[in-house]
Scaffold this active site. Sequence first.
Site, PDB file in Angstrom:
ATOM      1  N   LEU A 113       2.590  16.348  -6.834  1.00 32.06           N
ATOM      2  CA  LEU A 113       1.538  15.653  -6.080  1.00 32.06           C
ATOM      3  C   LEU A 113       1.968  14.191  -6.045  1.00 32.06           C
ATOM      4  O   LEU A 113       2.101  13.554  -7.096  1.00 32.06           O
ATOM      5  CB  LEU A 113       0.177  15.804  -6.782  1.00 32.06           C
ATOM      6  N   ILE A 114       2.249  13.688  -4.853  1.00 27.94           N
ATOM      7  CA  ILE A 114       2.780  12.319  -4.724  1.00 27.94           C
ATOM      8  C   ILE A 114       1.852  11.529  -3.807  1.00 27.94           C
ATOM      9  O   ILE A 114       1.571  11.946  -2.669  1.00 27.94           O
ATOM     10  CB  ILE A 114       4.209  12.325  -4.129  1.00 27.94           C
ATOM     11  N   GLY A 130       0.932   8.420  -1.316  1.00 23.27           N
ATOM     12  CA  GLY A 130       1.618   7.463  -0.438  1.00 23.27           C
ATOM     13  C   GLY A 130       2.979   7.940   0.014  1.00 23.27           C
ATOM     14  O   GLY A 130       3.999   7.289  -0.259  1.00 23.27           O
ATOM     15  N   SER A 179       3.956   8.311   3.190  1.00 24.25           N
ATOM     16  CA  SER A 179       4.265   7.952   4.582  1.00 24.25           C
ATOM     17  C   SER A 179       5.534   7.123   4.711  1.00 24.25           C
ATOM     18  O   SER A 179       6.189   7.134   5.750  1.00 24.25           O
ATOM     19  CB  SER A 179       3.092   7.164   5.182  1.00 24.25           C
ATOM     20  N   SER A 180       5.910   6.382   3.658  1.00 25.65           N
ATOM     21  CA  SER A 180       7.098   5.507   3.757  1.00 25.65           C
ATOM     22  C   SER A 180       7.628   5.187   2.362  1.00 25.65           C
ATOM     23  O   SER A 180       7.062   5.612   1.353  1.00 25.65           O
ATOM     24  CB  SER A 180       6.739   4.194   4.492  1.00 25.65           C
ATOM     25  N   GLY A 181       8.718   4.445   2.327  1.00 23.99           N
ATOM     26  CA  GLY A 181       9.235   3.868   1.074  1.00 23.99           C
ATOM     27  C   GLY A 181       9.537   4.880  -0.013  1.00 23.99           C
ATOM     28  O   GLY A 181      10.067   5.965   0.241  1.00 23.99           O
ATOM     29  N   SER A 225       6.111  -1.570 -11.800  1.00 25.17           N
ATOM     30  CA  SER A 225       6.989  -2.573 -11.185  1.00 25.17           C
ATOM     31  C   SER A 225       7.615  -3.388 -12.298  1.00 25.17           C
ATOM     32  O   SER A 225       7.054  -3.456 -13.402  1.00 25.17           O
ATOM     33  CB  SER A 225       6.153  -3.505 -10.304  1.00 25.17           C
ATOM     34  N   TYR A 268      -1.022  -8.997  -8.315  1.00 23.16           N
ATOM     35  CA  TYR A 268      -0.093  -7.853  -8.327  1.00 23.16           C
ATOM     36  C   TYR A 268       0.431  -7.614  -9.745  1.00 23.16           C
ATOM     37  O   TYR A 268       0.364  -6.490 -10.265  1.00 23.16           O
ATOM     38  CB  TYR A 268       1.065  -8.103  -7.359  1.00 23.16           C
TER      39      TYR A 268
HETATM   40  P1  NAP Z   1       5.595   1.058   1.095  1.00 23.09           P
HETATM   41  O1  NAP Z   1       6.772   1.576   1.855  1.00 23.09           O
HETATM   42  O2  NAP Z   1       4.755   0.006   1.696  1.00 23.09           O
HETATM   43  O3  NAP Z   1       4.712   2.322   0.677  1.00 23.09           O
HETATM   44  C1  NAP Z   1       3.427   2.184   0.143  1.00 23.09           C
HETATM   45  C2  NAP Z   1       2.712   3.525   0.258  1.00 23.09           C
HETATM   46  O4  NAP Z   1       1.434   3.419  -0.398  1.00 23.09           O
HETATM   47  C3  NAP Z   1       2.423   3.902   1.727  1.00 23.09           C
HETATM   48  O5  NAP Z   1       2.566   5.305   1.859  1.00 23.09           O
HETATM   49  C4  NAP Z   1       0.969   3.506   1.887  1.00 23.09           C
HETATM   50  O6  NAP Z   1       0.273   4.252   2.880  1.00 23.09           O
HETATM   51  C5  NAP Z   1       0.432   3.862   0.505  1.00 23.09           C
HETATM   52  N1  NAP Z   1      -0.843   3.217   0.249  1.00 23.09           N
HETATM   53  C6  NAP Z   1      -1.116   1.893   0.188  1.00 23.09           C
HETATM   54  N2  NAP Z   1      -2.417   1.702  -0.071  1.00 23.09           N
HETATM   55  C7  NAP Z   1      -2.982   2.925  -0.186  1.00 23.09           C
HETATM   56  C8  NAP Z   1      -4.294   3.386  -0.434  1.00 23.09           C
HETATM   57  N3  NAP Z   1      -5.325   2.559  -0.607  1.00 23.09           N
HETATM   58  N4  NAP Z   1      -4.515   4.739  -0.477  1.00 23.09           N
HETATM   59  C9  NAP Z   1      -3.498   5.603  -0.283  1.00 23.09           C
HETATM   60  N5  NAP Z   1      -2.241   5.229  -0.016  1.00 23.09           N
HETATM   61  C10 NAP Z   1      -1.983   3.900   0.032  1.00 23.09           C
HETATM   62  O7  NAP Z   1       6.083   0.401  -0.284  1.00 23.09           O
HETATM   63  P2  NAP Z   1       6.800   1.036  -1.565  1.00 23.09           P
HETATM   64  O8  NAP Z   1       7.692  -0.007  -2.078  1.00 23.09           O
HETATM   65  O9  NAP Z   1       7.338   2.362  -1.277  1.00 23.09           O
HETATM   66  O10 NAP Z   1       5.555   1.122  -2.559  1.00 23.09           O
HETATM   67  C11 NAP Z   1       5.340   2.230  -3.405  1.00 23.09           C
HETATM   68  C12 NAP Z   1       5.011   1.753  -4.811  1.00 23.09           C
HETATM   69  O11 NAP Z   1       6.161   1.108  -5.360  1.00 23.09           O
HETATM   70  C13 NAP Z   1       3.888   0.732  -4.882  1.00 23.09           C
HETATM   71  O12 NAP Z   1       3.037   1.071  -5.955  1.00 23.09           O
HETATM   72  C14 NAP Z   1       4.607  -0.575  -5.150  1.00 23.09           C
HETATM   73  O13 NAP Z   1       3.810  -1.513  -5.801  1.00 23.09           O
HETATM   74  C15 NAP Z   1       5.752  -0.076  -6.008  1.00 23.09           C
HETATM   75  N6  NAP Z   1       6.894  -0.986  -6.120  1.00 23.09           N
HETATM   76  C16 NAP Z   1       7.652  -1.316  -5.035  1.00 23.09           C
HETATM   77  C17 NAP Z   1       8.741  -2.155  -5.202  1.00 23.09           C
HETATM   78  C18 NAP Z   1       9.655  -2.532  -4.064  1.00 23.09           C
HETATM   79  O14 NAP Z   1      10.431  -3.475  -4.199  1.00 23.09           O
HETATM   80  N7  NAP Z   1       9.613  -1.835  -2.969  1.00 23.09           N
HETATM   81  C19 NAP Z   1       9.052  -2.679  -6.469  1.00 23.09           C
HETATM   82  C20 NAP Z   1       8.253  -2.334  -7.541  1.00 23.09           C
HETATM   83  C21 NAP Z   1       7.186  -1.481  -7.364  1.00 23.09           C
HETATM   84  P3  NAP Z   1       0.120   3.703   4.409  1.00 23.09           P
HETATM   85  O15 NAP Z   1       1.405   4.070   5.115  1.00 23.09           O
HETATM   86  O16 NAP Z   1      -1.049   4.438   4.926  1.00 23.09           O
HETATM   87  O17 NAP Z   1      -0.081   2.220   4.347  1.00 23.09           O
END
Ligand code: NAP
Length: 280
Positions: free
Chosen positions: A10-11, A13, A15-17, A139, A152
Amino acid sequence: MRNSKKLNFLITGVSSGFGRAFAEAALQAGHSVIGTVRSEDAKQAFENLASERAIAVVLDVTDFSSIARTITSTADSFGPIDVLVNNAGYGHEGALEESSLDEMRRQFDVNVFGAVAMIKAVLPSMRARRSGHIINITSMGGFITMPGIAYYCGSKFALEGISETLAKEVADFGIKVTAVAPGSFRTDWAGRSMARSPRSIPDYDTVIDPIRSARQEKSGHQLGNPTKAAQVILDIAGSPDAPVHLLLGSDAVKLVREKIAKMGAEIDAWEKISVSTDFK
Ligand code: NAP
């Protein structure tokens, strides 16, 4: 170390990243994935990845009252969840004095309360089955800080602390908890997903503006590769050797090591004062 057993993930978010990369890696390895998304379009796109094994549920992780019901009814038809990956989250950027309490609440609702609500939804079944793995994406900002991301970092420090505590509470039930702390990775995090408070107090120009522009310029060029991170998640998922804390990325390792060394030096420098407050 990779688990040869087929698992139900179960993952949140997907949709991306990271979430999308984790889900794709799990599906490619033959596992099944329930992914949370926030639109019908994203649901369709996700379910097209693998018929039957990729199920998307439209769920905002701040919709606290419906999380348990949604997850329980999906798991009833799909099978019990072996691995929960709490990935959904976003970054808020803004000097603390310039950022409203509502923005802080939203940051904690998504990054902390949403993750905990998801954990509460899967724990009864994992506890009954005496197995499961909860992976919380925190993070390096859950260890190190920089100006402009107080909310954050606060949310990610909170999730690190909650993860470590929970790991101790559920170890005897055969449930593992891992807090995964990535450095800077190439996702939508610093782009479309970031919430930025408008600048309003000129005193902060010299501290906030350079950090804000550097982050915007770096977006899309970060060193971290989400596909490689996904392979690591796949390796540790369901593994009895999974660590409680795992850093991802050379930047995370370097910066967290520096932070721990600096903290150690400060504890040493102040030790006499620190220990002076005990009853004799
Ligand atoms: P991302 O591509 O922006 O993905 C974020 C995901 O979270 C998207 O699927 C988004 O859905 C979803 N999301 C945001 N708010 C939500 C909500 N209220 N309810 C349900 N889904 C929600 O960025 P990412 O980097 O992959 O982020 C994933 C995790 O990694 C986050 O927790 C972030 O803090 C952590 N992180 C990222 C980095 C980095 O450098 N990228 C570093 C450290 C930690 P939508 O498409 O609908 O917006």
